[in-house]
Design a protein around this motif. Structure first.
Motif, PDB file in Angstrom:
ATOM      1  N   VAL A  36     -16.159   5.248  20.311  1.00 45.23           N
ATOM      2  CA  VAL A  36     -15.723   5.527  21.678  1.00 45.23           C
ATOM      3  C   VAL A  36     -16.185   6.928  22.081  1.00 45.23           C
ATOM      4  N   LYS A  62      -6.761   4.767  26.037  1.00 37.56           N
ATOM      5  CA  LYS A  62      -6.724   3.408  26.613  1.00 37.56           C
ATOM      6  C   LYS A  62      -7.627   2.465  25.825  1.00 37.56           C
ATOM      7  N   ALA A  63      -8.739   2.970  25.292  1.00 40.18           N
ATOM      8  CA  ALA A  63      -9.670   2.126  24.540  1.00 40.18           C
ATOM      9  C   ALA A  63      -9.060   1.624  23.238  1.00 40.18           C
ATOM     10  N   TYR A  66      -8.260  -1.979  22.271  1.00 43.21           N
ATOM     11  CA  TYR A  66      -9.321  -2.924  21.912  1.00 43.21           C
ATOM     12  C   TYR A  66      -9.763  -2.791  20.462  1.00 43.21           C
ATOM     13  N   ASP A  67      -9.150  -1.910  19.714  1.00 43.83           N
ATOM     14  CA  ASP A  67      -9.476  -1.724  18.296  1.00 43.83           C
ATOM     15  C   ASP A  67      -8.831  -2.845  17.484  1.00 43.83           C
TER      16      ASP A  67
END
Length: 128
Positions: A36, A62-63, A66-67
């Motif tokens: 990221v 926020k990313a 998705y992990d």
């Protein structure tokens, strides 16, 4: 032709091309976070000219949803463009049905081309 072009980008990337490997991003949460940051650096640079430190932090936080290592039971399913629900895994029955349909319906010459692309990308070619 598109898949062949994408493979050529992998084999011989331009200096301005960012390559993130799925296997690397999914190896660990630390690798995901690093990917990221690489993505943010690629698009916004390492300074604060284009985004602030706070914006960079918020995007990275926020990313994390998705992990797959942090959230192993989930895959992205977009309800609409602003509110994704998150799920990561493919249904095994669905994957088996898709694999079977591919083998039954894909032209053998085209399938052989895709196997060659798999090899060029460093994957073991799917058996015919």
């Amino acid at each position: 032709p598109l898949a062949e072009w994408m493979t050529s980008v992998f084999e011989d990337p331009d200096d301005d091309t960012l390559r993130l490997d799925f296997e690397d991003l999914t190896k660990s949460s630390a690798r995901f976070d690093s990917g990221v940051q690489r993505l943010l650096n690629h698009f916004f640079g390492t300074g604060t000219d284009l985004i602030s430190k706070q914006e960079r932090f918020l995007i990275a936080e926020k990313a994390k949803v998705y992990d797959a290592n942090r959230n192993p039971e989930t895959t992205s399913v977009y309800i609409n463009s602003t509110f994704p629900s998150v799920e990561h895994s493919s249904d095994p029955v669905c994957k088996k049905a898709a694999h079977s349909a591919l083998h039954k319906s894909l032209n053998p010459a085209l399938f052989a081309r895709y196997q060659d692309l798999q090899r060029r990308l460093g994957y073991a070619a799917t058996p015919s």
